[in-house]
Design an enzyme around this catalytic site. Sequence first.
Site, PDB file in Angstrom:
ATOM      1  N   LYS A   1       0.834  -1.194   0.000  1.00  0.00           N
ATOM      2  CA  LYS A   1       0.000   0.000   0.000  1.00  0.00           C
ATOM      3  C   LYS A   1       0.876   1.253   0.000  1.00  0.00           C
ATOM      4  O   LYS A   1       1.956   1.288   0.591  1.00  0.00           O
ATOM      5  CB  LYS A   1      -0.918   0.013   1.222  1.00  0.00           C
ATOM      6  CG  LYS A   1      -2.000  -1.058   1.200  1.00  0.00           C
ATOM      7  CD  LYS A   1      -2.960  -0.853   0.045  1.00  0.00           C
ATOM      8  CE  LYS A   1      -4.105  -1.836   0.066  1.00  0.00           C
ATOM      9  NZ  LYS A   1      -5.124  -1.499   1.076  1.00  0.00           N
TER      10      LYS A   1
ATOM     11  N   ASP B   1      -2.610  -6.106   0.753  1.00  0.00           N
ATOM     12  CA  ASP B   1      -1.224  -6.351   1.171  1.00  0.00           C
ATOM     13  C   ASP B   1      -1.119  -7.313   2.339  1.00  0.00           C
ATOM     14  O   ASP B   1      -0.009  -7.625   2.786  1.00  0.00           O
ATOM     15  CB  ASP B   1      -0.541  -5.029   1.523  1.00  0.00           C
ATOM     16  CG  ASP B   1      -1.257  -4.272   2.633  1.00  0.00           C
ATOM     17  OD1 ASP B   1      -2.475  -4.482   2.814  1.00  0.00           O
ATOM     18  OD2 ASP B   1      -0.598  -3.470   3.327  1.00  0.00           O
TER      19      ASP B   1
ATOM     20  N   TYR C   1       1.335   4.200   6.824  1.00  0.00           N
ATOM     21  CA  TYR C   1       1.694   3.995   5.419  1.00  0.00           C
ATOM     22  C   TYR C   1       2.864   4.849   4.947  1.00  0.00           C
ATOM     23  O   TYR C   1       3.277   4.736   3.796  1.00  0.00           O
ATOM     24  CB  TYR C   1       0.478   4.294   4.533  1.00  0.00           C
ATOM     25  CG  TYR C   1      -0.746   3.511   4.928  1.00  0.00           C
ATOM     26  CD1 TYR C   1      -0.817   2.137   4.716  1.00  0.00           C
ATOM     27  CD2 TYR C   1      -1.829   4.143   5.528  1.00  0.00           C
ATOM     28  CE1 TYR C   1      -1.934   1.411   5.093  1.00  0.00           C
ATOM     29  CE2 TYR C   1      -2.961   3.428   5.908  1.00  0.00           C
ATOM     30  CZ  TYR C   1      -3.006   2.060   5.691  1.00  0.00           C
ATOM     31  OH  TYR C   1      -4.109   1.340   6.064  1.00  0.00           O
TER      32      TYR C   1
ATOM     33  N   GLU D   1      -5.726  -6.228  21.473  1.00  0.00           N
ATOM     34  CA  GLU D   1      -6.241  -5.121  20.671  1.00  0.00           C
ATOM     35  C   GLU D   1      -7.474  -5.628  19.931  1.00  0.00           C
ATOM     36  O   GLU D   1      -7.426  -5.999  18.763  1.00  0.00           O
ATOM     37  CB  GLU D   1      -5.167  -4.632  19.689  1.00  0.00           C
ATOM     38  CG  GLU D   1      -5.564  -3.376  18.925  1.00  0.00           C
ATOM     39  CD  GLU D   1      -5.941  -3.635  17.474  1.00  0.00           C
ATOM     40  OE1 GLU D   1      -6.303  -2.672  16.793  1.00  0.00           O
ATOM     41  OE2 GLU D   1      -5.861  -4.796  17.025  1.00  0.00           O
TER      42      GLU D   1
ATOM     43  N   GLN E   1      -0.434 -12.633  10.809  1.00  0.00           N
ATOM     44  CA  GLN E   1      -0.881 -12.445   9.435  1.00  0.00           C
ATOM     45  C   GLN E   1       0.363 -12.260   8.583  1.00  0.00           C
ATOM     46  O   GLN E   1       1.467 -12.099   9.117  1.00  0.00           O
ATOM     47  CB  GLN E   1      -1.781 -11.215   9.329  1.00  0.00           C
ATOM     48  CG  GLN E   1      -1.087  -9.928   9.767  1.00  0.00           C
ATOM     49  CD  GLN E   1      -2.064  -8.837  10.134  1.00  0.00           C
ATOM     50  OE1 GLN E   1      -3.126  -9.085  10.683  1.00  0.00           O
ATOM     51  NE2 GLN E   1      -1.698  -7.597   9.817  1.00  0.00           N
TER      52      GLN E   1
ATOM     53  N   ASP F   1      -2.371  -7.987  17.847  1.00  0.00           N
ATOM     54  CA  ASP F   1      -3.177  -7.348  16.823  1.00  0.00           C
ATOM     55  C   ASP F   1      -4.392  -8.216  16.475  1.00  0.00           C
ATOM     56  O   ASP F   1      -4.245  -9.392  16.120  1.00  0.00           O
ATOM     57  CB  ASP F   1      -2.320  -7.120  15.572  1.00  0.00           C
ATOM     58  CG  ASP F   1      -3.010  -6.272  14.531  1.00  0.00           C
ATOM     59  OD1 ASP F   1      -3.201  -5.073  14.773  1.00  0.00           O
ATOM     60  OD2 ASP F   1      -3.361  -6.830  13.465  1.00  0.00           O
TER      61      ASP F   1
END
Length: 659
Positions: free
Chosen positions: A246, A341, A520, A406, A306, A377
């Site tokens: 991204k 992504d 980002y 989270e 992930q 996360d």
Amino acid sequence: MEGRARIAIEMVHPQIDCGRFAVQRIAGDEMVVQADVFSDGHDEVVALLLYRRMGEEQWQESVMRRLNNDRWEGSFVLGEPGFYQYTLMGWVDHFRTWQRDLQKRFEAGQDVAVDLRIGAKILEQAAGEANAEDAARLREAAAALSAEKDQEGAVALGLETRLADLVSTCCARGLATLYHKELVVRVDRKKALFSSWYELFPRSLGVEGRHGTLRDCIALLPDIAMLGFDVLYLPPIHPIGSSKRKGKANAVEAQPGDPGSPWAIGSEAGGHKTVHPELGTLDDFRYLVREAERHGIEIALDLAFQCSPDHPYLKEHPEWFTWRPDGTVQYAENPPKKYQDIVPINFETAQWEELWEELKSIVFFWMDQGVRIFRVDNPHTKPFPMWEWLIGQAKEKSQDVIFLAEAFTRPKIMARLAKLGFTQSYSYFSWRNSKGELTEYLTELTRGDTREFMRPNFWPNTPDILTEYLQYGGRPAFMIRLVLAATLSSNYGIYGPAYELCVGEPEKPGSEEYRDAEKYEIRQWDREGGGNIRELIVMLNRVRRDHAALQQTNNVTFLAADDDSVLFYAKIAEQKKGSLLVAVNLDPFRVRTARLSLPLELFGVRPGQSYLLHDLIGGDHSIWQGETATVRLDPQINPACIYRISTWQRRESDFDYYF
């Protein structure tokens, strides 16, 4: 089943979901347990609280005391972090029943000769169950009871408390009832209850456009310590994928030089056990951990299960992912949002056991590098059984490990994750703004069963969350939310540079995303820039360190203020001395003046006695008398006050501090 056992044990508290999950406590806490313990008829009852560290064979005992209506209470002090078990035992105490009835009969002037013989018989029977030393004492008492010619002297001997305690201690338990469950309490270290978090992106610490490094992060440690934070939380520090990377503002296509999102983990350089090459090396990370410890800071590492499309796992273990009919891997989605992504893991894979072991190895790897705090996360998108197993495995490796969930998701899911073992939990605090919302939410968290398993961590902002309140409230809003987070919850954190500088510009109207989001792109921060609130941060963290009342969450009591925009509450210390009062103007636009109702009797201030109100934020001192005080809160200058109350003791030359 022993049909002669007559005791009922009911309504044991605390226990979570009928004992399915462990209660949470902190090392050194007094573990208080209550239960209904009763028998048929009118016989006296004894109740014991049994406890032991998990793995020990021997139970220790604490005698419970009767409260009212057959309710009993007992306690024990929790030791070092780990798991402890507790249960209860009760029995009909025939000797204490005999003592009670003997006293009543004697006081009524009745002949108690036969009663004395009955007491002696009970002692003889008890001696048959006792060890040699206790048996000798019991037989001696029985003989004395039978030989005493003066009934008054015999009754006095029979009513001795020490005699009843001896019978209960060494025998009289043959028909005892043992509670049918062994309940568990998980004991964590103090940091689980009291911590101040600071989040930053190391890659933004470079100068003149240079990619920041872990070494740059080390150079910032003295300043973070000066601000008063004891946890430095880093977003993922692993290699970032190139495929589907991204760009700025979450653009679908990255431009040359765009660094990508740190949560798109994995590239040719490695995966979850590798440091991003531009950040430095594993040696640099270990050095960061050591240097942080030297400054009183722990490093919290992001744990994101992930991958980017370039993660080595996709080639080595394609069976761990979901593949579409066109042969492409399924990327993450939250329709209509797309995260091309990021590739989610398929936890329903037939090879789930191998997958779990690999994920555990990630946690263990970073624990071996010195990490004891993980911010997890999106744990709510992974299976509950996996978390229960993984956290349990990590706790076996080190009882000091802390996991922050989270999970901004539905309440029952947040609660389940906390029950499964997460040490701390993000909360809905960010979106609770009004007096009613805050009062209701804190009451929910600090009263009832929720307080037994969930420890909230209050964050007024994160890299993903820029609330409407902060967008429109300006610098006063940032000060207000900081005071609320730091005083309502013993665990709190900020997304650091953005919060210090009161950055409130969203990506677009109605969005909670930051304009030029640091997720980002690399941002250059002038942390000493105009309008910063660093001085307030330093002051609040110092007050938190100096006052134990702010080092726990469940001690909040809301008090009356006659303005709906002024939230007024007490943080009660274990003793009167050390408690604090907090008044906060929730309106970032207007000055508010409120009349506060002070429950002085709770804090040792006598009727008519003068007392000193000392504002620990502004430094003002004022002398008051009576149960009301007036406060003026200007959101631009002093949106909040933290009061300590002190009273003058005439016989001494100084104030005696109650707050």
